[in-house]
Design a protein around this motif. Structure first.
Motif, PDB file in Angstrom:
ATOM      1  N   LEU A  98       0.843  -1.278  -0.153  1.00  0.00           N
ATOM      2  CA  LEU A  98       0.059  -0.038  -0.110  1.00  0.00           C
ATOM      3  C   LEU A  98       0.952   1.321   0.083  1.00  0.00           C
ATOM      4  O   LEU A  98       1.879   1.439   0.931  1.00  0.00           O
ATOM      5  N   ILE A  99       0.639   2.002  -1.123  1.00  0.00           N
ATOM      6  CA  ILE A  99       1.539   3.379  -1.272  1.00  0.00           C
ATOM      7  C   ILE A  99       0.794   4.691  -1.070  1.00  0.00           C
ATOM      8  O   ILE A  99      -0.345   4.419  -1.635  1.00  0.00           O
ATOM      9  N   ARG A 100       1.270   5.605  -0.299  1.00  0.00           N
ATOM     10  CA  ARG A 100       0.353   6.812  -0.408  1.00  0.00           C
ATOM     11  C   ARG A 100       0.841   7.680  -1.694  1.00  0.00           C
ATOM     12  O   ARG A 100       2.277   7.774  -1.785  1.00  0.00           O
ATOM     13  N   GLU A 101       0.166   8.109  -2.323  1.00  0.00           N
ATOM     14  CA  GLU A 101       0.480   8.848  -3.881  1.00  0.00           C
ATOM     15  C   GLU A 101       1.225   9.902  -3.448  1.00  0.00           C
ATOM     16  O   GLU A 101       2.129  10.154  -4.348  1.00  0.00           O
ATOM     17  N   ALA A 102       0.791  10.860  -2.514  1.00  0.00           N
ATOM     18  CA  ALA A 102       1.301  12.148  -2.363  1.00  0.00           C
ATOM     19  C   ALA A 102       2.934  12.255  -2.425  1.00  0.00           C
ATOM     20  O   ALA A 102       3.694  12.728  -2.841  1.00  0.00           O
ATOM     21  N   ASP A 103       3.237  11.178  -1.459  1.00  0.00           N
ATOM     22  CA  ASP A 103       4.919  11.205  -1.027  1.00  0.00           C
ATOM     23  C   ASP A 103       5.451   9.795  -1.546  1.00  0.00           C
ATOM     24  O   ASP A 103       6.719   9.562  -1.362  1.00  0.00           O
ATOM     25  N   GLU A 104       4.658   8.846  -2.113  1.00  0.00           N
ATOM     26  CA  GLU A 104       5.074   7.461  -2.512  1.00  0.00           C
ATOM     27  C   GLU A 104       5.635   6.682  -1.407  1.00  0.00           C
ATOM     28  O   GLU A 104       6.472   5.912  -1.632  1.00  0.00           O
ATOM     29  N   ALA A 105       5.247   7.096  -0.141  1.00  0.00           N
ATOM     30  CA  ALA A 105       5.446   6.222   1.129  1.00  0.00           C
ATOM     31  C   ALA A 105       4.743   4.874   1.269  1.00  0.00           C
ATOM     32  O   ALA A 105       3.830   4.881   0.865  1.00  0.00           O
ATOM     33  N   VAL A 106       5.576   3.962   1.393  1.00  0.00           N
ATOM     34  CA  VAL A 106       5.043   2.674   1.746  1.00  0.00           C
ATOM     35  C   VAL A 106       4.238   2.583   3.134  1.00  0.00           C
ATOM     36  O   VAL A 106       5.090   2.918   4.199  1.00  0.00           O
ATOM     37  N   ILE A 107       2.969   2.413   3.125  1.00  0.00           N
ATOM     38  CA  ILE A 107       2.020   2.553   4.250  1.00  0.00           C
ATOM     39  C   ILE A 107       2.082   0.757   4.790  1.00  0.00           C
ATOM     40  O   ILE A 107       2.105   0.902   6.216  1.00  0.00           O
ATOM     41  N   MET A 108       1.970   0.186   3.977  1.00  0.00           N
ATOM     42  CA  MET A 108       1.666  -1.485   4.672  1.00  0.00           C
ATOM     43  C   MET A 108       2.177  -2.277   3.692  1.00  0.00           C
ATOM     44  O   MET A 108       2.099  -2.042   2.401  1.00  0.00           O
ATOM     45  N   ARG A 109       2.722  -3.495   4.174  1.00  0.00           N
ATOM     46  CA  ARG A 109       3.037  -4.671   3.319  1.00  0.00           C
ATOM     47  C   ARG A 109       2.349  -5.786   3.815  1.00  0.00           C
ATOM     48  O   ARG A 109       2.224  -5.886   4.926  1.00  0.00           O
ATOM     49  N   GLY A 110       1.679  -6.822   3.073  1.00  0.00           N
ATOM     50  CA  GLY A 110       1.160  -7.775   3.602  1.00  0.00           C
ATOM     51  C   GLY A 110       1.588  -8.894   2.885  1.00  0.00           C
ATOM     52  O   GLY A 110       1.924  -9.003   1.542  1.00  0.00           O
TER      53      GLY A 110
END
Length: 143
Positions: free
Chosen positions: A100-112
């Motif tokens: 899961l990536i946040r578009e604004a800063d391309e930060a990875v929020i979650m991996r599953g």
């Protein structure tokens, strides 16, 4: 975007007020629900729906699930959830991954990660994957 594997199947998501918990971020259980939604959507896009599972009396059931919650997301964040099938023995087992990536800063929020086992729906017992599963899922394995 920097994805863990090439060519993800993706779904755009934005947390709404019902997704937000008392800490004012997206509740972790929502991410689990989103993984289920994208897992089914990916399977259907490949050509296997719930109806196919029922007709074949087979299903890929989650044997083990793991989620790494790396950063919070908040109401209104524009997110992209990606998924891949990354492994299968072509007999009983398959592995699906999520990012899961946040578009604004391309930060990875979650991996599953899901470790799946093929079962016979009518008995719940492990059963070899039918040819239809192998024909559709094995070519979709991320390389």
């Amino acid at each position: 975007m920097i994805w863990d594997y090439p060519q993800p199947f993706t779904l755009k998501l934005t947390p709404t007020s019902s997704d937000i918990d008392g800490l004012q971020h997206t509740n972790n259980a929502v991410y689990v629900q989103w993984c289920e939604v994208i897992g089914w959507a990916h399977s259907e896009q490949l050509g296997l729906s719930l109806n196919n599972y029922q007709a074949l009396n087979r299903a890929m059931a989650i044997r083990h699930a793991a989620y790494d919650y790396l950063l919070p997301s908040v109401m209104g964040d524009e997110l992209i959830l990606g998924t891949w099938i990354v492994a299968s023995d072509g007999k009983l087992n398959m592995e699906r991954r999520f990012q899961l990536i946040r578009e604004a800063d391309e930060a990875v929020i979650m991996r599953g990660q899901w470790n799946l086992v093929c079962i016979e729906i009518s008995t719940g017992k492990a059963k070899r994957m039918p040819a239809e599963f192998c024909d559709i899922y094995l070519p979709a394995i991320a390389k």
